[in-house]
Design an enzyme around this catalytic site. Structure first.
Site, PDB file in Angstrom:
ATOM      1  N   HIS A  48       0.827  -1.207   0.000  1.00  0.00           N
ATOM      2  CA  HIS A  48       0.000   0.000   0.000  1.00  0.00           C
ATOM      3  C   HIS A  48       0.864   1.262   0.000  1.00  0.00           C
ATOM      4  O   HIS A  48       0.577   2.222  -0.723  1.00  0.00           O
ATOM      5  CB  HIS A  48      -0.946  -0.016   1.202  1.00  0.00           C
ATOM      6  CG  HIS A  48      -2.095  -0.960   1.048  1.00  0.00           C
ATOM      7  ND1 HIS A  48      -3.412  -0.562   1.127  1.00  0.00           N
ATOM      8  CD2 HIS A  48      -2.129  -2.298   0.800  1.00  0.00           C
ATOM      9  CE1 HIS A  48      -4.211  -1.610   0.941  1.00  0.00           C
ATOM     10  NE2 HIS A  48      -3.450  -2.677   0.753  1.00  0.00           N
ATOM     11  N   GLU A  85      23.819  22.155   2.994  1.00  0.00           N
ATOM     12  CA  GLU A  85      23.877  21.911   1.551  1.00  0.00           C
ATOM     13  C   GLU A  85      22.978  20.746   1.151  1.00  0.00           C
ATOM     14  O   GLU A  85      22.280  20.793   0.143  1.00  0.00           O
ATOM     15  CB  GLU A  85      25.316  21.633   1.106  1.00  0.00           C
ATOM     16  CG  GLU A  85      25.988  20.481   1.825  1.00  0.00           C
ATOM     17  CD  GLU A  85      27.374  20.182   1.291  1.00  0.00           C
ATOM     18  OE1 GLU A  85      27.587  20.332   0.069  1.00  0.00           O
ATOM     19  OE2 GLU A  85      28.249  19.797   2.098  1.00  0.00           O
TER      20      GLU A  85
END
Length: 378
Positions: free
Chosen positions: A183, A317
């Site tokens: 699912h 970053e």
């Protein structure tokens, strides 16, 4: 009995067994909580006295209107989500899956409340669907995140209420016993944001206010292939089940995408901003680790594991969001242009699809960057 009906019946029986196992535990936990509250002298909250607000959810990457700082005390925030099993094309080559979705989108909508609000969700499983579904909120406490209380067969609905006690961004997903991976990797996941009542804060405790918010849901798909290496198509979810399990067990996704399909956040569908705008990006991955990175920008303030009681990391970053987690990053855009927002496993970004774009308008700042010598022959 067809394979689809066998699989559906098996799911329903597993869900019934799970509910039976959890019910006694739930009764014990409720009794214990009531006793603890009485011992502590805490009065139970009378939900009927709290204000109520109904929220209309919107399709990601957009987010419904909300206050960043709570203007009232705790309230009951009402949401409705309809489960939709649907065919979904996930790349430019026309690869097709049977997606399982909350409100028809991958990911499901981002829900926003404030700490100590009560989330009240009406969950509908129409009789046009074929499978049992439920919802597990990582933001909730007890009963498998609500999964044990929300199991709905086709043609059924239920309403769950829980108190949002932890500020942060959290994953939610479907979690039927024995079939959770199927699912979740079929798209049935999303996120909820629980804001501190006084709003977001920087590392010094000063307010952070965003001008825009976007929700990026990263999804890994495992599409079965035939003997010739072509992606297979199926008439029903049940027909695909056995092949899907085999594909999942390789632990090798065929696609890793943002918001349901390759290129869903690029071109005409790119996210937009202007120089000087402060943008909050909520990013979830319900199954695998991911490493968001803004090419040409940064995360000024980052909650990689998404929990707002912790001070944000600064000037990042790339940030690591563990599988089963939602994270949040706050950035003020300083230059115009097109920015690539990627999972910085670059194979997953450029070969499998985990990439999107920001299109940013405004004036260029030569002090931040300039071309000193243009490319030319040597």
């Amino acid at each position: 009995m067809t394979e689809q009906l066998q699989m559906t019946r098996r799911t329903m029986l597993a869900g019934a067994a799970l509910a039976g196992a959890v019910a006694p535990l739930l009764h014990t936990a409720q009794a214990h909580a009531a006793g603890a509250a009485a011992a502590a002298g805490a009065a139970p909250v009378d939900i009927s006295t709290l204000p109520r607000v109904k929220v209309d959810l919107v399709k990601p990457p957009f987010v419904h209107a909300h206050d960043q700082v709570a203007k009232t005390g705790p309230r009951v925030v009402e949401f409705t989500m309809t489960i939709e099993e649907k065919k979904l094309v996930i790349d430019r080559e026309g690869t097709e899956i049977h997606a399982m979705t909350f409100n028809g989108s991958v990911p499901g909508p981002l829900m926003v409340v404030h700490e100590n609000d009560y989330v009240e969700l009406r969950l509908i499983n129409p009789d046009t669907n074929t499978l049992l579904h439920n919802i597990d909120f990582h933001a909730a406490t007890g009963a498998l995140g609500g999964g044990a209380l929300t199991q709905v067969n086709p043609g059924e609905e239920t309403t769950l209420r829980f108190k949002a006690t932890k500020p942060g961004v959290f994953v939610y997903h479907c979690a039927p016993e024995g079939m959770v991976p199927w699912h979740v990797t079929s798209g049935m996941n999303g996120a909820i944001m629980v804001l501190p009542r006084d709003g977001l804060k920087d590392e010094k405790g000063q307010p952070l206010t965003y001008d825009k918010i976007y929700y990026v849901g990263e999804q890994d798909f495992y599409v079965p292939k035939d003997e010739a290496g072509n992606y297979k198509k199926y008439e029903t979810p049940g027909e695909a089940y056995e092949d899907a399990v085999k594909a999942m067990r390789t632990l090798t996704p065929t696609h890793i995408v943002f918001n349901g399909a390759v290129g869903a956040l690029t071109g005409d569908h790119a996210l937009t901003a202007a120089v000087g705008e402060r943008v909050l990006v909520v990013h979830s991955q319900a199954n695998r680790d991911t490493r968001p990175h803004l090419i040409g920008g940064h995360g000024d303030y980052v909650w990689a594991t998404g929990k707002f009681r912790n001070p944000p990391d600064l000037d990042q970053e790339t940030w690591l969001i563990p599988g089963g987690t939602a994270g949040a990053a706050f950035y003020t855009f300083r230059q115009p242009g097109v920015y690539a927002y990627v999972n910085h496993n670059l194979i997953e970004a450029f070969e499998l699809g985990a990439a999107g774009h920001f299109k940013v308008t405004g004036e260029w700042n030569d002090d931040l960057m300039t071309s000193v010598v243009k490319p030319a022959s040597m």
